[in-house]
Design a protein around this motif. Structure first.
Motif, short mmCIF file in Angstrom:
data_model
loop_
_atom_site.label_atom_id
_atom_site.label_comp_id
_atom_site.label_asym_id
_atom_site.label_seq_id
_atom_site.Cartn_x
_atom_site.Cartn_y
_atom_site.Cartn_z
N UNK A 174 44.16 59.69 44.73
CA UNK A 174 43.55 59.70 43.74
C UNK A 174 44.40 59.22 42.68
N UNK A 175 45.75 60.03 42.77
CA UNK A 175 46.84 59.63 41.81
C UNK A 175 47.35 58.30 41.95
N UNK A 176 47.47 57.97 43.22
CA UNK A 176 48.00 56.57 43.59
C UNK A 176 47.11 55.44 43.18
N UNK A 177 45.75 55.53 43.14
CA UNK A 177 44.97 54.73 42.74
C UNK A 177 44.88 54.63 41.06
N UNK A 178 45.22 55.63 40.50
CA UNK A 178 45.38 55.63 39.10
C UNK A 178 46.72 55.08 38.57
N UNK A 179 47.84 55.27 39.31
CA UNK A 179 49.00 54.65 39.06
C UNK A 179 49.50 53.31 39.60
N UNK A 180 49.06 52.95 40.65
CA UNK A 180 49.68 52.09 41.66
C UNK A 180 48.74 50.59 41.47
N UNK A 181 49.67 49.66 41.78
CA UNK A 181 48.99 48.25 41.58
C UNK A 181 48.93 47.89 43.15
N UNK A 182 48.22 46.74 43.31
CA UNK A 182 48.16 46.13 44.48
C UNK A 182 49.45 45.34 44.83
N UNK A 183 50.05 45.38 45.86
CA UNK A 183 51.18 44.87 46.50
C UNK A 183 51.12 43.36 46.94
N UNK A 184 50.90 42.33 46.21
CA UNK A 184 50.66 41.00 46.63
C UNK A 184 51.92 40.77 47.11
N UNK A 185 51.76 39.61 48.05
CA UNK A 185 53.03 39.03 48.78
C UNK A 185 53.95 38.25 47.76
N UNK A 186 55.07 37.99 47.91
CA UNK A 186 56.08 37.68 47.07
C UNK A 186 55.74 36.19 46.72
N UNK A 359 47.30 19.90 58.71
CA UNK A 359 46.74 20.74 57.53
C UNK A 359 47.49 20.30 56.44
N UNK A 360 48.60 20.21 56.36
CA UNK A 360 49.48 19.76 55.16
C UNK A 360 49.26 18.35 54.74
N UNK A 361 48.82 17.53 55.63
CA UNK A 361 48.46 16.18 55.29
C UNK A 361 47.17 16.13 54.78
N UNK A 362 46.20 17.04 55.21
CA UNK A 362 44.67 17.03 54.69
C UNK A 362 44.72 18.17 53.45
N UNK A 363 45.57 18.48 53.01
CA UNK A 363 45.87 19.28 51.77
C UNK A 363 44.96 20.82 51.92
N UNK A 364 45.29 21.32 53.19
CA UNK A 364 44.34 22.98 53.31
C UNK A 364 45.19 23.70 52.22
N UNK A 365 44.81 24.98 52.18
CA UNK A 365 45.41 25.90 51.47
C UNK A 365 46.14 26.92 52.38
N UNK A 366 47.33 27.17 51.98
CA UNK A 366 48.10 27.89 52.91
C UNK A 366 48.33 29.57 52.52
N UNK A 367 48.79 30.49 53.50
CA UNK A 367 49.26 31.80 53.27
C UNK A 367 47.89 32.67 53.01
N UNK A 368 48.17 33.83 52.43
CA UNK A 368 47.18 34.93 52.04
C UNK A 368 45.58 34.54 51.75
N UNK A 369 45.72 33.76 50.67
CA UNK A 369 44.63 33.63 49.92
C UNK A 369 44.10 31.93 50.54
N UNK A 370 44.81 31.49 51.49
CA UNK A 370 44.56 30.22 51.84
C UNK A 370 43.33 30.09 52.88
N UNK A 371 43.37 28.90 53.74
CA UNK A 371 42.33 28.58 54.65
C UNK A 371 42.49 29.25 56.11
N UNK A 372 41.55 28.93 56.75
CA UNK A 372 41.59 29.81 58.27
C UNK A 372 42.01 28.62 59.51
#
Length: 377
Positions: A174-186, A359-372
């Protein structure tokens, strides 16, 4: 008799030649780190998730032929058969980034939780590490004099790592939810407005320092359609560590030491998957974390699945002998990463790098919030 000896020597020469050929082939298969590099424009690194989870693009790759199709994630149904099983990692990301202060100076300290060691002692990364020696204290909350939580550095690790023991009144999560932030990739620079978008819709077991991102594409409605088609959905747990983002430094990939992550598979889930296999269905993993769990257990129990838990540091790379997984869903991974090597172990290096180039040539989106990708045989 002369004929016998002649053939004997000819046969010996052939065997020596083939043995030499095998050695050459084995040497050719000893990949280096540079073999898993590819060119990626920074503009293709997705900074924010799409509004609709399952509207992301899907590159379906046939691992045998190297052929691929451009789809959307909601088209995944076209590749699933009744009797298959989709396996999903239900680990939930902790708000693991904490901002604190040093009570003596008021200086800022950032603490990133990696994993719980025992009790209230956690393995963490601290910035700046040099100002956090063993015995030092960090306080959390707006009031330094009356902090919500405090921590004592009780041990040191490599790469700025510290063992930290937390002190508090109340319930830690509960304290962690109050104090912490989501650790998004660098590599994600944008602020995430909705923290739940870095959680899968089926996340429930707290413990990850990063999301099992292949699962971010699933929606409750799409999973309902999967089940309606006669496909099983089975959950396991692997708590993702930040080691998944650590670069591989060794050019000889055999020298790389994998990080460890905690996994758990229930007997009910194992029985469900064994039944699917018995009746000819495929085990389809959602993400590399599900793959690591299933293949760890399969390797441990000679291809069988049973209830199991523990720590895995399995390193899946070309040459690996697959035991459980028949197909999988995954995102696009960082160049020269162990995750690209894992995928290449299933598809072959050339097939995956050719697909990435498309995927690069066709402009796919990469990494965590990217395509599948959906990878099958």
């Amino acid at each position: 008799m002369a004929f016998f000896f002649a053939n004997k020597y000819v046969t010996m020469e052939i065997r020596l030649f083939l043995k030499g050929f095998d050695i050459i082939m084995a040497e050719e298969k000893k990949y280096t780190l540079s073999d898993f590099d590819y060119d990626l424009p920074e503009a293709l690194i997705a900074q924010t998730p799409l509004k609709q989870r399952d509207a992301s693009r899907l590159l379906a790759l046939n691992a045998k032929t190297g052929g691929y199709e451009d789809k959307h994630f909601y088209d995944i149904l076209d590749y699933l058969n009744p009797g298959d099983a989709i396996v999903m990692n239900n680990s939930r990301v902790l708000p693991a980034r904490l901002h604190g202060a040093r009570p003596e100076t008021g200086g800022h300290a950032e603490v990133l939780l990696l994993r719980q060691d025992h009790g209230d002692v956690w393995e963490t990364l601290v910035k700046p590490a040099k100002k956090s020696p063993v015995g030092s204290t960090i306080v959390f909350g707006d009031d330094i004099e009356n902090p919500i939580m405090t921590a004592t550095v009780v041990g040191e690790l490599e790469h700025g790592g510290r063992y930290i023991e937390f002190h508090y009144d109340g319930i830690f999560m509960e304290l962690l939810n109050q104090l912490g932030e989501m650790p998004l990739p660098p590599y994600i620079k944008e602020k995430l407005d909705d923290q739940e978008r870095y959680q899968t819709v089926y996340s429930k077991v707290d413990g990850s320092a990063a999301a099992p991102t292949a699962g971010l594409h699933w929606t409750p409605e799409l999973l309902d359609r999967v089940r309606a088609k006669g496909v099983k959905t089975v959950e396991l747990t692997l708590h993702v560590g930040l080691g998944t983002f650590r670069p591989v430094d060794e050019e000889n990939i055999e020298d790389h030491k994998m990080h460890s992550e905690f996994y758990q598979l229930s007997q009910e889930a194992a029985d469900e998957l064994n039944s699917v296999r018995k009746h000819g269905g495929r085990i389809i993993a959602t993400g590399t974390t599900s793959i690591r769990t299933l293949e760890t257990i399969g390797t441990k129990f000679n291809g069988d699945l049973t209830a199991d838990s523990g720590w895995t540091d399995i390193f899946i790379k070309p040459g690996y002998n697959w035991t459980v997984v028949d197909a999988f869903i995954t995102n696009f991974h960082l160049p020269k990463s162990t995750l690209v090597m894992l995928v290449a172990a299933f598809t072959g290096r050339d097939n995956i790098l050719n697909a990435y180039k498309h995927a690069v040539d066709d402009q796919y989106r990469f990494f965590s919030f990217g395509d599948a990708m959906f990878i099958h045989k």
